[in-house]
Design an enzyme around this catalytic site. Structure first.
Site, PDB file in Angstrom:
ATOM      1  CB  CYS A   1     -12.085  -7.042 -14.734  1.00  0.00           C
ATOM      2  SG  CYS A   1     -12.848  -5.543 -15.335  1.00  0.00           S
TER       3      CYS A   1
ATOM      4  NE  ARG B   1      -8.852  -9.593 -10.374  1.00  0.00           N
ATOM      5  CZ  ARG B   1      -7.563  -9.397 -10.211  1.00  0.00           C
ATOM      6  NH1 ARG B   1      -6.975  -9.843  -9.139  1.00  0.00           N
ATOM      7  NH2 ARG B   1      -6.862  -8.766 -11.111  1.00  0.00           N
TER       8      ARG B   1
ATOM      9  CD1 TRP C   1     -14.100  -1.455  -9.905  1.00  0.00           C
ATOM     10  CD2 TRP C   1     -13.057  -0.440 -11.617  1.00  0.00           C
ATOM     11  NE1 TRP C   1     -13.765  -0.189  -9.506  1.00  0.00           N
ATOM     12  CE2 TRP C   1     -13.128   0.459 -10.524  1.00  0.00           C
ATOM     13  CE3 TRP C   1     -12.454  -0.010 -12.797  1.00  0.00           C
ATOM     14  CZ2 TRP C   1     -12.610   1.744 -10.585  1.00  0.00           C
ATOM     15  CZ3 TRP C   1     -11.946   1.272 -12.860  1.00  0.00           C
ATOM     16  CH2 TRP C   1     -12.024   2.139 -11.754  1.00  0.00           C
TER      17      TRP C   1
ATOM     18  CG  ASN D   1      -8.375  -7.547 -15.592  1.00  0.00           C
ATOM     19  OD1 ASN D   1      -8.630  -6.351 -15.512  1.00  0.00           O
ATOM     20  ND2 ASN D   1      -7.518  -8.146 -14.786  1.00  0.00           N
ATOM     21  N   GLY D   2      -8.608  -5.410 -18.481  1.00  0.00           N
ATOM     22  CA  GLY D   2      -7.564  -4.498 -18.948  1.00  0.00           C
ATOM     23  C   GLY D   2      -8.187  -3.391 -19.772  1.00  0.00           C
TER      24      GLY D   2
ATOM     25  CD  GLU E   1      -3.957   2.211   5.704  1.00  0.00           C
ATOM     26  OE1 GLU E   1      -3.623   2.877   4.713  1.00  0.00           O
ATOM     27  OE2 GLU E   1      -4.633   1.167   5.630  1.00  0.00           O
TER      28      GLU E   1
ATOM     29  CE  LYS F   1      -7.992   0.655   5.026  1.00  0.00           C
ATOM     30  NZ  LYS F   1      -6.914   0.171   4.333  1.00  0.00           N
TER      31      LYS F   1
ATOM     32  CD  GLU G   1      -9.447   1.951   1.269  1.00  0.00           C
ATOM     33  OE1 GLU G   1      -8.933   1.469   0.261  1.00  0.00           O
ATOM     34  OE2 GLU G   1      -9.119   1.609   2.424  1.00  0.00           O
TER      35      GLU G   1
ATOM     36  CG  HIS H   1       0.458  25.463   8.397  1.00  0.00           C
ATOM     37  ND1 HIS H   1       0.842  26.767   8.608  1.00  0.00           N
ATOM     38  CD2 HIS H   1       1.286  24.704   9.152  1.00  0.00           C
ATOM     39  CE1 HIS H   1       1.882  26.793   9.432  1.00  0.00           C
ATOM     40  NE2 HIS H   1       2.164  25.548   9.783  1.00  0.00           N
TER      41      HIS H   1
ATOM     42  CE  LYS I   1      -7.021  -7.070  -1.252  1.00  0.00           C
ATOM     43  NZ  LYS I   1      -7.056  -6.181  -0.108  1.00  0.00           N
TER      44      LYS I   1
HETATM   45  C1  G6P Z   1      -6.373  -0.467  -4.362  1.00  0.00           C
HETATM   46  C2  G6P Z   1      -6.831  -1.151  -3.090  1.00  0.00           C
HETATM   47  C3  G6P Z   1      -6.049  -0.606  -1.898  1.00  0.00           C
HETATM   48  C4  G6P Z   1      -4.552  -0.758  -2.133  1.00  0.00           C
HETATM   49  C5  G6P Z   1      -4.131  -0.098  -3.450  1.00  0.00           C
HETATM   50  C6  G6P Z   1      -2.694  -0.449  -3.804  1.00  0.00           C
HETATM   51  O1  G6P Z   1      -6.754   0.864  -4.344  1.00  0.00           O
HETATM   52  O2  G6P Z   1      -8.207  -0.943  -2.897  1.00  0.00           O
HETATM   53  O3  G6P Z   1      -6.407  -1.333  -0.735  1.00  0.00           O
HETATM   54  O4  G6P Z   1      -3.856  -0.165  -1.078  1.00  0.00           O
HETATM   55  O5  G6P Z   1      -4.957  -0.574  -4.509  1.00  0.00           O
HETATM   56  O6  G6P Z   1      -2.643  -1.833  -4.074  1.00  0.00           O
HETATM   57  P1  G6P Z   1      -1.350  -2.705  -4.016  1.00  0.00           P
HETATM   58  O7  G6P Z   1      -1.798  -4.067  -4.408  1.00  0.00           O
HETATM   59  O8  G6P Z   1      -0.380  -2.130  -4.986  1.00  0.00           O
HETATM   60  O9  G6P Z   1      -0.833  -2.659  -2.619  1.00  0.00           O
END
Ligand code: G6P
Length: 615
Positions: free
Chosen positions: A2, A27, A82, A108-109, A488, A492, A495, A511, A610
């Site tokens: 949010c 956000r 969100w 937001n929260g 990662e 990626k 996502e 395994h 984000k």
């Molecule tokens: C969300 C974002 C990711 C990020 C994760 C951790 O899921 O979409 O891209 O890696 O949060 O966020 P941070 O700000 O703690 O690195």
């Protein structure tokens, strides 16, 4: 999660709010709304009304809808959502109003005790229209308002459990906006003619670079000319503003099709900036840590906590710190650490990695570790963020604002910090030969150039993506320094493309994951010419025998890898511990091009946000 913006000044604020929301869309992007205090004559409080516009879907939908309606006023609030409580519908979008439609609130929260509060308010005759937890807030303010909205907000903060950045306007107080904060991000933007609230700096960078942070349980009143911060006891708190180094250009697409692509291409700069003042001409300076040689030499353990992509930077950190500095390192997901009754031993250093500095689980894990006596180092990209403020030391990554939801340039900047930190600890503990130290340091210094070399070959990755994007399963395999890259890489791809992908240590493939392999599978093998190269080759041979398509990220041409691979991309050669930062760049681009082929919104993937400020 949010995004909030609020404006009070002399200009009509509709466009200021909408533009701010667009910059906060990363956000949350399932619905949005604005509320403006409207009056022909702002001096006459009786003539003032709150005009609210909301819409399900992206901010563009809201903008199109507002385009058809008149909304004028110089005081307003906005929100991009969100969804947590209640579906992403128009009625659940913020702002929410009280019964008399005199107070509008964005939030937001999560209000954990909203059900009990709602019941109580309903008994008192309040009427609710949405399924959200937020709607209790304007009704609570309506109850608590006895002539001062700031005091009412303060009482509200004492009543709710959970988290919240809460911003309210009221027709009764048209010359002010009131905010309160518990755990969710909120800052004040200050300018000559106007003041702002925002969840994050990019929302208001085009108006100001001067900001004030707000701490938990503080309330804030902004007027056109003034900002007043109040502590929990109602006393005024003095706080100096800080000037952001980010500018508006850094939060624009700058000619790129998407923020993600722009941010991928900004990685040489981000890596260089993150080194600036820390590593140069073979010299390493981490004086910002203020740890004595004795403290470093007595370290028995390091604990790193993080979420998502930052967790993968933590795994890289573990590998180099253990190898170079000889200190055992444990890595935990913040969401696990905070609830698992961890042991915090003496002489243990605690590191939290978070690009946003606001991830609620990481914040809670820090608090947990602190309560058990740990000293905390934060690694974050956002100056003044909650994690930065609650830690004992902060190592900022200087990647610039990252708007794309999936992390790219903040990740490589985090890796640079981990490499430098590993070297720094090794130097202090004299665990690396001088020559080896110098070799690694010099290699790090030229890393931005090597990243640029990869980016210059982006078209090759696009071609491979064009040929493979219809495959239905992707396995990312690596060993040792390639393993966090595999994790990662899979993250990626899933996502932004929504294709099933798994990251695995190649040796573990037998395994389980090998059962997935068939001709619809692409195996992305991270196979630089390091000490484990031959083992990787055997693992790839095994999946090749099961008809998988092999895409290798290699560092040196040789016959074996060419025979085995359907596609190869060569990364520049480097020291084996440092391959991670180079191998992830082609994977970011490859995932990007796959997602674009599938017509995905790479900057705002479905269901993601984000910065995750709710559990
Ligand atoms: C969300 C974002 C990711 C990020 C994760 C951790 O899921 O979409 O891209 O890696 O949060 O966020 P941070 O700000 O703690 O690195």
């Amino acid at each position: 999660m949010c995004g909030i913006i609020a404006y009070i000044g002399r200009k009509d604020c509709k466009d200021i709010l909408i533009n701010g929301l667009k910059r906060l869309e990363y956000r949350g992007y399932d619905s949005a709304g604005i509320g403006i205090l409207e009056s022909k004559n702002t001096k006459d409080a009786k003539g003032i009304k709150i005009k609210v516009a909301k819409e399900a879907g992206k901010i563009k939908m809201l903008e199109d809808m507002i385009g058809r309606s008149e909304m004028k006023g110089c005081t307003g609030i906005g929100h991009t959502r969100w969804a947590t409580h209640g579906e992403p519908t128009k009625v659940n979008a913020h702002p929410h109003l009280d019964c008399k439609q005199e107070i509008a609130v964005v939030h937001n929260g999560i209000i954990e005790n909203y059900a009990e509060i709602k019941e109580e308010l309903i008994e008192k005759g309040h009427k609710f229209v949405s399924d959200t937890d937020t709607e209790v807030l304007p009704h609570l303010l309506e109850e608590y308002d006895e002539g001062d909205l700031q005091i009412a907000m303060s009482r509200l903060l004492a009543r709710i459990k959970g988290s919240g950045a809460i911003v309210a306007i009221s027709t009764k107080y048209p010359d002010q906006i009131i905010a309160g904060r518990i755990a969710s991000p909120l800052i004040v933007g200050i300018s000559k003619d106007a003041n702002f609230f925002a969840s994050d700096m990019p929302a208001v960078l085009e108006h100001t670079r001067d900001f004030l942070v707000i701490n938990d349980y503080e309330t804030v009143r902004i007027t056109r000319e003034k900002v007043q911060i109040f502590n929990i006891s109602g006393e005024i708190v003095k706080r100096d503003p800080f000037r952001a180094s980010w500018n508006i250009e850094s939060a624009e697409k700058g000619g790129y099709e998407d923020f993600m692509l722009k941010e991928i291409f900004e990685q040489p700069y981000g890596a260089k900036e993150t080194m600036r003042g820390r590593l140069g001409n073979g010299k390493l300076d981490f004086s910002e840590l203020d740890l004595s040689d004795k403290q470093i030499n007595q370290l028995k353990k390091i604990e790193i906590i993080a979420c998502g992509t930052s967790y993968h930077a933590a795994v890289i950190g573990k590998q180099v710190i253990e190898k170079w500095a000889g200190i055992p390192v444990e890595v935990d997901f913040s969401s696990e650490y905070r609830y698992r009754d961890p042991v915090v031993m003496d002489n243990c250093l605690f590191i939290a990695i978070t690009q946003s500095g606001e991830t609620i689980d990481t914040l809670a894990a820090i608090r947990e570790a602190k309560s058990r006596g740990a000293k905390i180092i934060a690694i974050t990209n956002v100056v003044g963020s909650s994690v930065a403020r609650e830690s004992d030391y902060v190592l900022y990554t200087h990647a610039g604002p990252e708007i794309g939801v999936c992390a790219t340039k903040t990740f490589t900047a985090q890796i640079m910090i981990m490499y430098m930190l590993g070297l720094f600890l090794a130097k202090k503990r004299k665990s690396l030969e001088k020559a080896r130290f110098s070799e690694i340091a010099s290699e790090l210094e030229i890393m931005p150039n090597k990243i640029s070399d990869i980016l210059d070959n982006a078209d090759k990755l696009k071609k491979i993506a064009d040929q493979t994007y219809r495959q239905t399963c992707f396995l990312f395999l690596g060993r040792i320094f390639g393993f966090p890259v595999a994790l990662e890489g899979a993250l990626k791809l899933k996502e932004i493309s929504y294709i099933h992908a798994e990251g695995y240590p190649a040796g573990e493939m037998k395994h389980g994951p090998i059962a997935l392999t068939d001709k619809k599978t692409v195996v992305v093998s991270i196979i630089p010419k390091d000490f484990i190269y031959e083992k990787m080759l055997s693992n790839i041979t095994e999946v090749k025998a099961r008809k998988a398509i092999i895409f290798s990220l290699a560092s040196k041409k040789d016959k074996k890898i060419e025979e085995l691979s359907d596609h190869i991309f060569y990364i520049p050669e480097t020291i084996e511990e440092l391959y991670g930062i180079l191998a992830i760049i082609p994977i970011q681009l490859y995932s990007y091009y796959i997602a674009k082929n599938l017509d995905r919104n790479v900057d705002q993937p479905r269901n993601l946000a984000k910065s995750v400020t709710v559990e």
